[in-house]
Enzyme design. Structure first.
Site, PDB file in Angstrom:
ATOM      1  N   SER A   1     -53.785 -23.953  60.544  1.00 33.08           N
ATOM      2  CA  SER A   1     -54.455 -22.765  60.559  1.00 33.08           C
ATOM      3  C   SER A   1     -55.728 -22.720  61.109  1.00 33.08           C
ATOM      4  CB  SER A   1     -54.469 -21.978  59.112  1.00 33.08           C
ATOM      5  OG  SER A   1     -54.596 -20.735  59.089  1.00 33.08           O
TER       6      SER A   1
ATOM      7  N   ASP B   1     -44.109 -17.232  60.384  1.00 28.49           N
ATOM      8  CA  ASP B   1     -45.392 -17.124  60.121  1.00 28.49           C
ATOM      9  C   ASP B   1     -46.072 -15.715  60.101  1.00 28.49           C
ATOM     10  OD1 ASP B   1     -48.364 -17.602  60.077  1.00 28.49           O
ATOM     11  OD2 ASP B   1     -47.992 -19.573  61.007  1.00 28.49           O
TER      12      ASP B   1
ATOM     13  N   HIS C   1     -46.086 -19.538  57.213  1.00 26.73           N
ATOM     14  CA  HIS C   1     -47.332 -20.002  57.583  1.00 26.73           C
ATOM     15  C   HIS C   1     -47.795 -21.295  56.684  1.00 26.73           C
ATOM     16  CE1 HIS C   1     -51.351 -20.078  59.334  1.00 26.73           C
ATOM     17  NE2 HIS C   1     -51.903 -20.317  57.999  1.00 26.73           N
TER      18      HIS C   1
END
Length: 276
Positions: A97, A227, A256
């Protein structure tokens, strides 16, 4: 605690496990978490003989709660300070991320010989926010909503995110892990509200296009198609197009937070890439 002090006096906490002569793997966590988010991967790669290292980004976890530096240039400089202090050579840098953006910015600028490979998992590059140049991006109003929710009631916001989109626990039939939710909240609340607030701009508005073009080591780009935080179509395929030596690994239906929901699958694929 193990720490390194940066040029501006910030203390960066890190973990460093395993043989000092083993190939180093450095883990870069997502927003608003800490090095603890990598516990599963740290133990996995440690068991395979690697030296594993993970740090808390400034303003996160156990690192200094600074009033400034909550942007990608400084994040990358902090990583460079850590790599220099530990004299890391040929390291594999793995970022999830926001940490994926940090990896892209650092690797593009790293001293020769410091980096061997990189892995971007559910990562924010090339750029998240919607604009004329990125029409498929996420509208800035979404990130404004993040900031408003954080400022209004950070503790509740840090329950809502992992309970819903982060791990895909809002999907029908999802197997919800209260432990993952609680651990996400715990890590988030360890950090500083100002750092987390400003980091939203850093992860959503930073353009990593030029960084990706500069990277001259092999990069694995791993991303789940479900995601809900960093949408697949506006991230992974575009990132691979910009990399010289990029490999795309797509995970159908994964969320995610797939490093936590499907570690057996993702860890195995990363190990295969690292060893290739």
């Amino acid at each position: 605690m193990s720490t390194v002090t940066t040029a501006d006096g910030t203390t960066i906490f890190y973990k460093d496990w395993g043989p000092r002569d083993g190939q180093p793997i450095v883990f870069h966590h997502g927003w608003p978490l800490s090095a603890d988010d990598w516990d599963n991967q740290m133990l996995f790669f440690l068991s395979h003989g690697f030296r594993v290292i993970a740090h808390d980004r400034r303003g996160h976890g156990r690192s200094s709660q600074t009033s400034s530096g909550h942007e990608m240039d400084t994040y990358a400089a902090d990583v460079a300070a850590l790599a220099g202090a530990l004299d890391l050579r040929g390291a594999v840098h793995i970022g999830h991320s926001t940490g994926g953006g940090e990896v892209a910015r650092y690797v593009a600028r790293a001293e020769p010989g410091r980096v061997g490979k990189a892995v971007l998992v559910g990562a924010v590059p090339p750029v998240m926010v919607k604009s004329e140049g990125n029409p498929g991006g996420t509208p800035v109003e979404v990130f404004d909503g993040f900031r408003a929710a954080l400022a209004a009631n950070r503790a509740q916001f840090y329950i809502d995110v992992p309970s819903g989109p982060f791990y895909g626990f809002n999907r029908p039939g999802a197997e919800v892990s209260q432990g993952l939710i609680d651990n996400w909240w715990r890590q988030g609340m360890m950090g500083a509200a100002n750092a987390h607030y400003e980091c939203i701009k850093a992860f959503s508005e930073t353009d990593f296009t030029e960084d990706l073009k500069k990277i001259d080591v092999p990069v694995l780009v791993a991303h789940g198609t479900d995601d809900q935080v960093v949408p697949y179509e506006d991230s992974a395929p575009l990132t691979v197009e910009l990399l010289r030596y990029g490999t795309l690994k797509t995970y159908e239906g994964y969320p995610h937070g797939m490093l936590a929901t499907h570690p057996d699958v993702v860890n195995r694929d990363i190990l295969e890439f690292v060893k290739s």
